[in-house]
Design an enzyme around this catalytic site. Structure first.
Site, PDB file in Angstrom:
ATOM      1  CB  CYS A   1      15.580 -37.210  15.854  1.00  0.00           C
ATOM      2  SG  CYS A   1      14.128 -37.212  16.899  1.00  0.00           S
TER       3      CYS A   1
ATOM      4  CG  HIS B   1      14.018 -37.412  11.925  1.00  0.00           C
ATOM      5  ND1 HIS B   1      13.969 -38.676  12.468  1.00  0.00           N
ATOM      6  CD2 HIS B   1      13.332 -36.606  12.794  1.00  0.00           C
ATOM      7  CE1 HIS B   1      13.291 -38.642  13.602  1.00  0.00           C
ATOM      8  NE2 HIS B   1      12.897 -37.395  13.824  1.00  0.00           N
TER       9      HIS B   1
ATOM     10  CG  ASN C   1       9.985 -39.238  15.502  1.00  0.00           C
ATOM     11  OD1 ASN C   1      11.074 -39.811  15.488  1.00  0.00           O
ATOM     12  ND2 ASN C   1       9.852 -37.952  15.793  1.00  0.00           N
TER      13      ASN C   1
HETATM   14  O1  UT7 Z   1      11.564 -35.927  15.975  1.00  0.00           O
HETATM   15  C1  UT7 Z   1      11.865 -34.666  16.492  1.00  0.00           C
HETATM   16  C2  UT7 Z   1      11.196 -33.613  15.800  1.00  0.00           C
HETATM   17  N1  UT7 Z   1       9.779 -33.679  15.991  1.00  0.00           N
HETATM   18  C3  UT7 Z   1       9.001 -33.156  15.108  1.00  0.00           C
HETATM   19  O2  UT7 Z   1       9.503 -32.708  14.108  1.00  0.00           O
HETATM   20  C4  UT7 Z   1       7.526 -33.063  15.369  1.00  0.00           C
HETATM   21  C5  UT7 Z   1       7.046 -31.725  14.937  1.00  0.00           C
HETATM   22  N2  UT7 Z   1       5.660 -31.430  15.157  1.00  0.00           N
HETATM   23  C6  UT7 Z   1       4.627 -32.071  14.548  1.00  0.00           C
HETATM   24  O3  UT7 Z   1       4.802 -33.063  13.871  1.00  0.00           O
HETATM   25  C7  UT7 Z   1       3.261 -31.450  14.665  1.00  0.00           C
HETATM   26  O4  UT7 Z   1       3.385 -30.187  15.274  1.00  0.00           O
HETATM   27  C8  UT7 Z   1       2.216 -32.298  15.470  1.00  0.00           C
HETATM   28  C9  UT7 Z   1       1.812 -33.490  14.631  1.00  0.00           C
HETATM   29  C10 UT7 Z   1       2.813 -32.741  16.780  1.00  0.00           C
HETATM   30  C11 UT7 Z   1       0.977 -31.460  15.747  1.00  0.00           C
HETATM   31  O5  UT7 Z   1       0.423 -30.991  14.518  1.00  0.00           O
HETATM   32  P1  UT7 Z   1       0.042 -29.432  14.343  1.00  0.00           P
HETATM   33  O6  UT7 Z   1      -0.554 -29.302  13.015  1.00  0.00           O
HETATM   34  O7  UT7 Z   1       1.276 -28.626  14.638  1.00  0.00           O
HETATM   35  O8  UT7 Z   1      -1.086 -29.247  15.426  1.00  0.00           O
HETATM   36  P2  UT7 Z   1      -1.102 -28.229  16.651  1.00  0.00           P
HETATM   37  O9  UT7 Z   1      -0.171 -28.668  17.723  1.00  0.00           O
HETATM   38  O10 UT7 Z   1      -1.007 -26.833  16.155  1.00  0.00           O
HETATM   39  O11 UT7 Z   1      -2.598 -28.451  17.170  1.00  0.00           O
HETATM   40  C12 UT7 Z   1      -3.731 -28.122  16.371  1.00  0.00           C
HETATM   41  C13 UT7 Z   1      -4.978 -28.605  17.068  1.00  0.00           C
HETATM   42  C14 UT7 Z   1      -5.045 -28.198  18.534  1.00  0.00           C
HETATM   43  O12 UT7 Z   1      -6.406 -27.934  18.847  1.00  0.00           O
HETATM   44  P3  UT7 Z   1      -6.946 -26.430  18.921  1.00  0.00           P
HETATM   45  O13 UT7 Z   1      -6.112 -25.753  19.965  1.00  0.00           O
HETATM   46  O14 UT7 Z   1      -6.731 -25.869  17.550  1.00  0.00           O
HETATM   47  O15 UT7 Z   1      -8.372 -26.604  19.280  1.00  0.00           O
HETATM   48  C15 UT7 Z   1      -4.598 -29.430  19.276  1.00  0.00           C
HETATM   49  O16 UT7 Z   1      -5.117 -29.510  20.579  1.00  0.00           O
HETATM   50  O17 UT7 Z   1      -5.012 -30.046  17.073  1.00  0.00           O
HETATM   51  C16 UT7 Z   1      -5.189 -30.514  18.407  1.00  0.00           C
HETATM   52  N3  UT7 Z   1      -4.515 -31.796  18.527  1.00  0.00           N
HETATM   53  C17 UT7 Z   1      -5.087 -32.967  18.211  1.00  0.00           C
HETATM   54  N4  UT7 Z   1      -6.329 -33.261  17.766  1.00  0.00           N
HETATM   55  C18 UT7 Z   1      -6.616 -34.553  17.527  1.00  0.00           C
HETATM   56  C19 UT7 Z   1      -3.242 -32.031  18.928  1.00  0.00           C
HETATM   57  N5  UT7 Z   1      -2.973 -33.353  18.882  1.00  0.00           N
HETATM   58  C20 UT7 Z   1      -4.125 -33.940  18.450  1.00  0.00           C
HETATM   59  C21 UT7 Z   1      -4.473 -35.288  18.195  1.00  0.00           C
HETATM   60  N6  UT7 Z   1      -5.718 -35.547  17.734  1.00  0.00           N
HETATM   61  N7  UT7 Z   1      -3.609 -36.311  18.375  1.00  0.00           N
END
Ligand code: UT7
Length: 330
Positions: free
Chosen positions: A113, A254, A284
């Site tokens: 990125c 970004h 993204n």
């Molecule tokens: O471009 C390069 C840099 N990239 C970034 O900066 C991306 C950085 N990361 C993010 O944007 C976020 O971490 C995400 C959007 C990818 C994920 O959001 P989060 O708030 O960090 O969620 P998480 O990974 O902690 O997951 C929380 C819960 C999990 O369920 P449990 O374990 O709490 O039951 C995941 O399985 O949300 C679940 N989950 C989803 N639920 C519905 C993960 N993806 C999804 C989804 N829909 N698409």
């Protein structure tokens, strides 16, 4: 002699992939995606449209807006993690051919990125050292080709598109690329990775079956490091140049996640009206994210000659970077 940001252009593929479309593909919901990322839509290239096509179209716009002839371009730098071919030829060489340009250096850079900001810094160095005069810097991605549409943790995030800029020269510091800082820390490489397809894990039936040529991300870990790094990088570059947030006309971060942008913006107390946001409509787009966002504001008439832009980026590697750039376009 200073480097100067002369023009911006972008190309956004026509096809849309909405949150409602994704609800039919993986176990997710519009509500979850909007709440956690701010993303509502992304654009997806056609099957027969590749990264160099998106880049070519963005470049045509940037070249025409700069008011230069293609023959005046001395170098083409393309930042991408979704090149047309894995090893060779470079996407930059293919773009050069599509533009009808030859006998100049053309090469890709791989900084995820952060690639566009890395490319800007290279262009700045080439111009300030008087090696070249006009440089085409591109960020272009067909991320849909390396996204696993069975993985809800990543497939909701990414989109396709391209942005391009012409970097020329000026003797007026108030129209220059004032400063750019780029950096990396390879110890976090496995948090954001395409595990197979390179020489470490060459493509095989097994890697295909295990979907290892797609992007994998430990999103939550990336999120925390991204917020910390982006905030520090902006503070550092402002302090180094004796500037404050009030001196900035446009903050162009970004576009990875609305929550990351808001968190950094709040920590730095930037005006929301000066913060460029396109993540809701493009998702993204990695190396294309900053130039696409910039182009969006330009086409809305909100980016004007003389405006001071603050760029801030973070991505796989990990790589990151920031820039203080006066816009010197028409
Ligand atoms: O471009 C390069 C840099 N990239 C970034 O900066 C991306 C950085 N990361 C993010 O944007 C976020 O971490 C995400 C959007 C990818 C994920 O959001 P989060 O708030 O960090 O969620 P998480 O990974 O902690 O997951 C929380 C819960 C999990 O369920 P449990 O374990 O709490 O039951 C995941 O399985 O949300 C679940 N989950 C989803 N639920 C519905 C993960 N993806 C999804 C989804 N829909 N698409």
């Amino acid at each position: 002699m200073y480097a100067s940001f002369l023009s911006i252009g972008a190309y956004v593929p026509k096809k849309c992939l909405t949150n409602n479309d994704l609800e039919k593909m993986v176990d997710t919901s519009d509500e979850w995606i909007v709440q956690r990322t701010g993303i509502k839509n992304r654009h997806i290239a056609d099957d027969d449209e590749v990264t160099s096509d998106l880049a070519y179209k963005a470049s045509e716009v940037a070249i025409s807006r700069a008011g230069i002839k293609k023959e005046e371009i001395d170098v083409i730098i393309c930042a991408t993690i979704s090149p047309d071919y894995l090893c060779m030829p470079s996407t930059a060489c293919i773009i050069a051919d599509k533009l009808g340009i030859k006998n100049i250096p053309a090469f890709d850079i791989s900084a995820a990125c952060s690639g566009f900001v890395y490319g800007l810094n290279m262009a700045k160095a080439f111009i300030e050292s008087k090696i070249y005069k006009n440089i085409l810097v591109i960020g272009a991605e067909k991320l849909s080709a390396i996204t696993d549409y069975t993985d809800r943790g990543t497939c909701i995030l990414f989109g396709d598109g391209a942005g391009a800029a012409i970097i020329g020269s000026t003797d007026d510091k108030s129209k220059s690329i004032l400063d750019i800082h780029i950096s990396s820390d390879g110890k976090y490489g496995d948090l954001l990775i395409t595990p197979a397809g390179g020489v470490k894990n060459p493509s095989s039936l097994e890697t295909v079956e295990n979907r290892l040529s797609f992007m994998k991300m430990k999103g939550n870990d990336v999120f925390k490091i991204a917020v910390r790094t982006l905030t520090k990088d902006v503070k550092d570059i402002l302090a180094k140049n004796s500037l404050t947030g009030d001196d900035i006309d446009l903050f162009i971060p970004h576009q990875a996640n609305y929550r990351i942008i808001e968190s950094v913006r709040n920590k730095l107390k930037f005006d929301p009206n000066k913060t460029v946001l396109t993540v809701q409509k493009y998702g993204n787009t990695s190396a294309a994210s900053i130039p696409m966002a910039m182009n969006d504001w330009y086409e809305k008439g909100k980016l004007k000659n003389g405006n001071l832009m603050l760029l801030d980026t973070f991505g796989g590697g990990f790589t990151w970077g920031s820039g203080l750039v006066y816009f010197n376009g028409k």
